[in-house]
Design an enzyme around this catalytic site. Structure first.
Site, short mmCIF file in Angstrom:
data_model
loop_
_atom_site.label_atom_id
_atom_site.label_comp_id
_atom_site.label_asym_id
_atom_site.label_seq_id
_atom_site.Cartn_x
_atom_site.Cartn_y
_atom_site.Cartn_z
CB SER A 101 -45.26 -38.02 -33.22
OG SER A 101 -44.96 -36.76 -33.74
CG ASP A 241 -46.31 -32.90 -33.08
OD1 ASP A 241 -45.93 -32.18 -32.14
OD2 ASP A 241 -45.64 -33.85 -33.52
CG ASP A 243 -44.26 -35.84 -29.97
OD1 ASP A 243 -44.62 -35.07 -30.89
OD2 ASP A 243 -43.18 -36.46 -30.00
CG ASP A 245 -41.67 -33.87 -32.07
OD1 ASP A 245 -42.75 -33.55 -32.65
OD2 ASP A 245 -41.03 -34.90 -32.36
#
Length: 449
Positions: A101, A241, A243, A245
């Site tokens: 992440s 960010d 990843d 999400d």
């Protein structure tokens, strides 16, 4: 929680803490636990972000999955929420994401989704962990034609982008958007979706090289995007960010618009359209007090949970709410997806701007953000949960709360992924709460280091 799984999957420095051996074991145990009831050859999706360690861990993870007889569909670099959605679309038995992440590039992580696209409950994570710690002797060892194999799904990115586009009606023509892809998993999906929705798209940090993910960019480092928005006179900036999400926004003046404000804007818009279930927004105890004030003043209801998207989601599922999230920009639209989705959130926010004809600064003005200071206290992993038992720390927190007289608060909590205790103080005066936060951090570090 056991020793392997933290608040969001298994994380650590790649090849030191998160080794290929552990990735292999997670592949084996995860596939076995998640597909044990199936009467067919299990199918598991695997995707990742742009970290240099992704290839190494993917190879090991896929080997583990195949070794227990499951079939792998490799999706390559793709946002985390795409895995949650595509697991359902492709009728897969599970999905796995290799990503850490917003963490620096040397970290990586492995996170599972079940067949419905939800992150795993603690009990299932515990079963996977137990299998690994027991050596996995009961795992099946198929041979011959029963060994699993890997295949590719070339349309995965396109399928996800089409899904996101389909969550709004009409297009985004006339909106001048700047996006910062954090050199991460959104580097293809975000520009593609917004171009196809006819927005005027300007992109930075979409050239990943394996080590530049989140490096001075993306939702954890907003200054570059703020400057860029002002420079090109964009209507809005959007920072993902690593990843993808989560997403944070920047208004046309270069001022940050965080997840609380995004929920306020979209929540109010949905309520006005009669589309907000129970007129309720779900937030966490870390959400700004300004959100509470805004919600009460506009006929909305706010429900608060512990920090972590899993708790937000749990509350939404239990009570039938459809909008919830965190200040970090991790926002869940349960009508559309089962996890926080940065690109989906971005498209929803852009649609409110287009429909209302208002500038983002005007929309964000519905909520007054009270100053908040967040400082990390560096402690040992062994002691990071001990702050609750420490009388000196407890007494200092109580004294601070009394000092604020209802116009501020203190919240301390351990990081789920790092040896840190996070100290958050909120109040009317930024200078005063910053000084107080630093004092509390010094005490915590002195007692828990």
């Amino acid at each position: 929680m056991g020793n392997l799984f933290g608040t969001d999957g298994v994380r650590g420095v790649a090849n030191l803490e998160l080794t290929p051996k552990l990735a292999y074991q997670l592949g084996q145990a995860g596939a076995y636990v998640l597909t044990g009831e199936t009467k067919h050859t299990p199918k598991i999706l695997v995707g990742m972000d742009t970290r240099i360690s992704g290839d190494m861990l993917e190879a090991a993870l896929i080997s583990g999955i195949c070794s227990v007889g499951a079939q792998v569909v490799s999706l390559g670099v793709i946002p985390t929420p795409a895995i949650a959605y595509l697991t359902r679309l492709y009728d897969a038995d599970a999905g796995v994401v290799i990503s850490a992440s917003h963490n620096p590039f040397e970290y990586n992580g492995i996170k599972f989704f079940n067949s419905n696209g939800y992150k795993l409950p603690d009990a299932i994570e515990d079963k996977i962990e137990e299998l690994i710690l027991n050596g996995g002797d009961e795992l099946p060892k198929p041979i011959g034609q029963n060994i699993g194999y890997k295949m590719y799904k070339e349309t995965a990115l396109e399928d996800y982008v089409n899904f996101v586009k389909g969550t709004i009606t009409g297009d985004l023509e006339g909106v001048n958007v700047a996006i910062d892809c954090a050199n991460g998993a959104s580097f293809q999906a975000a520009p593609m979706a917004l171009y196809e929705l006819k927005a005027n798209v300007n992109v930075i940090n979409n050239e990943p090289d394996g080590i530049n993910i989140n490096a001075g960019c993306g939702s954890t480092h907003m200054k570059q995007l703020q400057d860029y928005v002002r420079e090109i006179k964009a209507d809005i900036g959007l920072a993902f960010d690593g990843d993808a999400d989560r997403v944070l926004a920047v208004d046309e003046n270069g001022n940050m618009v965080d997840g609380d404000q995004v929920m306020a804007i979209i929540g109010l818009h949905l309520k006005e359209q009669g589309k907000l279930a129970h007129n309720t927004v779900v937030a966490t105890v870390m959400s700004n007090m300004g959100l509470d004030i805004m919600v009460k003043g506009n006929g909305l209801v706010i429900e608060k949970t512990k920090v972590g998207d899993r708790y937000v989601l749990e509350e939404m599922l239990n009570k039938g709410y459809m909008l919830g999230g965190e200040q970090s920009g991790h926002i869940i639209f349960l009508e559309h997806n089962t996890t926080g989705d940065g690109l989906l959130t971005a498209v929803q926010l852009l649609k409110v701007m287009k429909d209302s004809g208002k500038k983002l600064s005007e929309l964000a003005g519905v909520m007054q953000v009270l100053p908040q200071v967040l400082i990390n206290a560096k402690v040992t992993n062994e002691k990071k949960y001990k702050y609750l038992e420490d009388e000196v720390i407890k007494k200092m927190c109580q004294e601070l709360e009394e000092e604020f007289q209802g116009e501020g608060r203190v919240l301390i909590r351990p990081s789920g992924t790092e040896p840190l205790v996070r100290v958050m103080i909120e109040g009317r005066d930024k200078e005063s709460i910053t000084r107080r936060a630093k004092e509390l951090v010094r005490v915590i570090e002195g007692r828990l280091a």
